[in-house]
Design an enzyme around this catalytic site. Structure first.
Site, PDB file in Angstrom:
ATOM      1  N   LYS A 137       0.833  -1.213   0.000  1.00  0.00           N
ATOM      2  CA  LYS A 137       0.000   0.000   0.000  1.00  0.00           C
ATOM      3  C   LYS A 137       0.862   1.255   0.000  1.00  0.00           C
ATOM      4  O   LYS A 137       0.621   2.173  -0.771  1.00  0.00           O
ATOM      5  CB  LYS A 137      -0.920   0.044   1.226  1.00  0.00           C
ATOM      6  CG  LYS A 137      -2.003  -1.014   1.225  1.00  0.00           C
ATOM      7  CD  LYS A 137      -3.026  -0.759   2.327  1.00  0.00           C
ATOM      8  CE  LYS A 137      -2.422  -0.805   3.718  1.00  0.00           C
ATOM      9  NZ  LYS A 137      -1.985  -2.145   4.148  1.00  0.00           N
TER      10      LYS A 137
ATOM     11  N   ARG B   8      -9.762   1.588   8.717  1.00  0.00           N
ATOM     12  CA  ARG B   8      -9.237   0.255   8.971  1.00  0.00           C
ATOM     13  C   ARG B   8     -10.237  -0.605   9.733  1.00  0.00           C
ATOM     14  O   ARG B   8      -9.914  -1.718  10.130  1.00  0.00           O
ATOM     15  CB  ARG B   8      -7.973   0.383   9.784  1.00  0.00           C
ATOM     16  CG  ARG B   8      -6.760  -0.289   9.156  1.00  0.00           C
ATOM     17  CD  ARG B   8      -5.582  -0.040  10.079  1.00  0.00           C
ATOM     18  NE  ARG B   8      -4.437  -0.823   9.728  1.00  0.00           N
ATOM     19  CZ  ARG B   8      -3.420  -0.367   9.021  1.00  0.00           C
ATOM     20  NH1 ARG B   8      -3.411   0.857   8.561  1.00  0.00           N
ATOM     21  NH2 ARG B   8      -2.398  -1.151   8.789  1.00  0.00           N
TER      22      ARG B   8
ATOM     23  N   ARG C  90      11.282  -5.701   4.367  1.00  0.00           N
ATOM     24  CA  ARG C  90      10.931  -4.291   4.124  1.00  0.00           C
ATOM     25  C   ARG C  90      11.859  -3.331   4.868  1.00  0.00           C
ATOM     26  O   ARG C  90      12.225  -3.541   6.007  1.00  0.00           O
ATOM     27  CB  ARG C  90       9.494  -4.076   4.584  1.00  0.00           C
ATOM     28  CG  ARG C  90       9.105  -2.639   4.708  1.00  0.00           C
ATOM     29  CD  ARG C  90       7.651  -2.456   4.572  1.00  0.00           C
ATOM     30  NE  ARG C  90       6.921  -2.880   5.745  1.00  0.00           N
ATOM     31  CZ  ARG C  90       5.603  -2.794   5.822  1.00  0.00           C
ATOM     32  NH1 ARG C  90       4.912  -2.359   4.782  1.00  0.00           N
ATOM     33  NH2 ARG C  90       4.978  -3.174   6.896  1.00  0.00           N
TER      34      ARG C  90
ATOM     35  N   ARG D 270      10.980  -1.393  10.498  1.00  0.00           N
ATOM     36  CA  ARG D 270       9.960  -0.963  11.451  1.00  0.00           C
ATOM     37  C   ARG D 270       9.907  -1.867  12.676  1.00  0.00           C
ATOM     38  O   ARG D 270      10.052  -3.077  12.568  1.00  0.00           O
ATOM     39  CB  ARG D 270       8.589  -0.997  10.768  1.00  0.00           C
ATOM     40  CG  ARG D 270       8.273   0.280  10.067  1.00  0.00           C
ATOM     41  CD  ARG D 270       7.057   0.203   9.221  1.00  0.00           C
ATOM     42  NE  ARG D 270       5.911  -0.479   9.810  1.00  0.00           N
ATOM     43  CZ  ARG D 270       4.729  -0.521   9.225  1.00  0.00           C
ATOM     44  NH1 ARG D 270       4.532   0.065   8.060  1.00  0.00           N
ATOM     45  NH2 ARG D 270       3.742  -1.161   9.781  1.00  0.00           N
TER      46      ARG D 270
ATOM     47  N   ARG E  62      -0.998  -8.366  13.342  1.00  0.00           N
ATOM     48  CA  ARG E  62      -1.499  -7.418  12.336  1.00  0.00           C
ATOM     49  C   ARG E  62      -2.373  -8.124  11.298  1.00  0.00           C
ATOM     50  O   ARG E  62      -3.385  -7.592  10.858  1.00  0.00           O
ATOM     51  CB  ARG E  62      -0.328  -6.699  11.658  1.00  0.00           C
ATOM     52  CG  ARG E  62       0.195  -5.543  12.512  1.00  0.00           C
ATOM     53  CD  ARG E  62       1.607  -5.173  12.177  1.00  0.00           C
ATOM     54  NE  ARG E  62       1.744  -4.624  10.849  1.00  0.00           N
ATOM     55  CZ  ARG E  62       2.892  -4.575  10.182  1.00  0.00           C
ATOM     56  NH1 ARG E  62       4.000  -5.037  10.727  1.00  0.00           N
ATOM     57  NH2 ARG E  62       2.932  -4.059   8.991  1.00  0.00           N
TER      58      ARG E  62
HETATM   59  P1  ADP Z   1       0.724  -1.789   7.450  1.00  0.00           P
HETATM   60  O1  ADP Z   1      -0.300  -1.451   6.418  1.00  0.00           O
HETATM   61  O2  ADP Z   1       1.948  -2.364   6.886  1.00  0.00           O
HETATM   62  O3  ADP Z   1       0.191  -2.616   8.583  1.00  0.00           O
HETATM   63  P2  ADP Z   1       0.746   1.002   8.472  1.00  0.00           P
HETATM   64  O4  ADP Z   1       1.960   1.819   8.447  1.00  0.00           O
HETATM   65  O5  ADP Z   1      -0.408   1.406   7.635  1.00  0.00           O
HETATM   66  O6  ADP Z   1       1.238  -0.463   8.139  1.00  0.00           O
HETATM   67  O7  ADP Z   1       0.210   0.896   9.984  1.00  0.00           O
HETATM   68  C1  ADP Z   1       1.053   0.526  11.045  1.00  0.00           C
HETATM   69  C2  ADP Z   1       0.280   0.480  12.367  1.00  0.00           C
HETATM   70  O8  ADP Z   1      -0.274   1.786  12.649  1.00  0.00           O
HETATM   71  C3  ADP Z   1      -0.930  -0.459  12.421  1.00  0.00           C
HETATM   72  O9  ADP Z   1      -0.553  -1.788  12.706  1.00  0.00           O
HETATM   73  C4  ADP Z   1      -1.741   0.200  13.536  1.00  0.00           C
HETATM   74  O10 ADP Z   1      -1.202  -0.105  14.807  1.00  0.00           O
HETATM   75  C5  ADP Z   1      -1.538   1.678  13.297  1.00  0.00           C
HETATM   76  N1  ADP Z   1      -2.579   2.230  12.396  1.00  0.00           N
HETATM   77  C6  ADP Z   1      -2.397   2.739  11.144  1.00  0.00           C
HETATM   78  N2  ADP Z   1      -3.567   3.158  10.635  1.00  0.00           N
HETATM   79  C7  ADP Z   1      -4.515   2.887  11.569  1.00  0.00           C
HETATM   80  C8  ADP Z   1      -5.928   3.054  11.644  1.00  0.00           C
HETATM   81  N3  ADP Z   1      -6.624   3.579  10.629  1.00  0.00           N
HETATM   82  N4  ADP Z   1      -6.575   2.662  12.773  1.00  0.00           N
HETATM   83  C9  ADP Z   1      -5.918   2.154  13.799  1.00  0.00           C
HETATM   84  N5  ADP Z   1      -4.588   1.942  13.799  1.00  0.00           N
HETATM   85  C10 ADP Z   1      -3.888   2.299  12.709  1.00  0.00           C
END
Ligand code: ADP
Length: 217
Positions: free
Chosen positions: A13, A88, A127, A161, A172
């Site tokens: 993404k 999400r 990554r 990360r 996740r």
């Molecule tokens: P990925 O898509 O690889 O899981 P992101 O960078 O989008 O990584 O998100 C990393 C973390 O940030 C998630 O696992 C969550 O803890 C938090 N996060 C990101 N966006 C949201 C959201 N919309 N609602 C709740 N937590 C979020």
């Protein structure tokens, strides 16, 4: 254009959002990047988010929704945006709909990146992200930087990360299946969903995404 990008962690993404946003001249809004920036700056919001993120869990809606709305209200997002990682869960999707209705605007499409689970795990393990800009994403085998540990785009330092550990990735993926996948049906019912396979090279997936969005709008 106003677009939402969905897909499991490791679907690409961030990589695709960066390229698509550039091509479509709209800002890339990543809630993950916004949280990481807050953590880097040591803000109260960052401190609250960090524990959830490191464990692989979703950050509570009260924190996330306000942060996403603030970002969408900034002037560069007035004519469109690409949301990456938000919404999400169904609560966030409904809050987004209410926000858009208040603003008198609508989503143009929701792009769902489909990837098999074993591929997702491989992608996450290799990554590397740039410290200067979270949308500069590399992979040690699939998309290696020209010089090890250095971002090709800006020379920033690359890092892994803290939530890319095996345990956090497992959580996740569970969070994705139980909380995020339901929004796919929600957007399908609204006639907004386009699903594309996210396997192949980065450029192939970007081309597929652009084509799918054109047909959708
Ligand atoms: P990925 O898509 O690889 O899981 P992101 O960078 O989008 O990584 O998100 C990393 C973390 O940030 C998630 O696992 C969550 O803890 C938090 N996060 C990101 N966006 C949201 C959201 N919309 N609602 C709740 N937590 C979020």
């Amino acid at each position: 254009m106003r677009i939402v990008l969905v897909g499991p962690p490791g679907a690409g993404k961030g990589t695709q959002a960066h390229l698509l946003a550039k091509t479509l001249s709209i800002p890339h809004i990543s809630t993950g990047d916004l949280f990481r920036a807050n953590i880097g700056q040591g803000t109260p919001l960052g401190l609250e988010a960090k524990g959830y993120m490191d464990a692989g869990r979703l950050v509570p809606d009260e924190v996330t929704i306000g942060m996403a709305k603030d970002r969408m209200l900034q002037s560069d997002a007035a004519n469109g945006f690409l949301l990456d990682g938000f919404p999400r869960n169904l609560g966030q999707a409904k809050a987004l709909d209410e926000f858009l209705a208040e603003q008198g605007i609508k989503l143009d499409g929701v792009l769902d990146l489909e990837v098999p689970e074993d591929e997702v795990v491989k992608r996450i393990a290799g990554r590397r992200l740039c410290r200067n800009n979270g949308s500069h994403v590399f992979h040690v085998a699939y998309n290696p930087p020209k010089a090890e540990g250095v971002c090709d785009e800006c020379g920033g330092e690359l890092f892994q990360r803290s939530d890319d550990t095996e345990e956090a990735v497992r959580v996740r993926l569970e969070e994705y299946h139980s909380k995020t996948e339901p929004i796919i049906g929600y957007y399908q019912d609204q006639g907004l969903l386009v699903t594309i396979p996210a396997l192949g090279t980065v450029d192939e997936v970007t081309a597929r995404a652009i084509e799918a969005l054109k047909q959708d709008s």
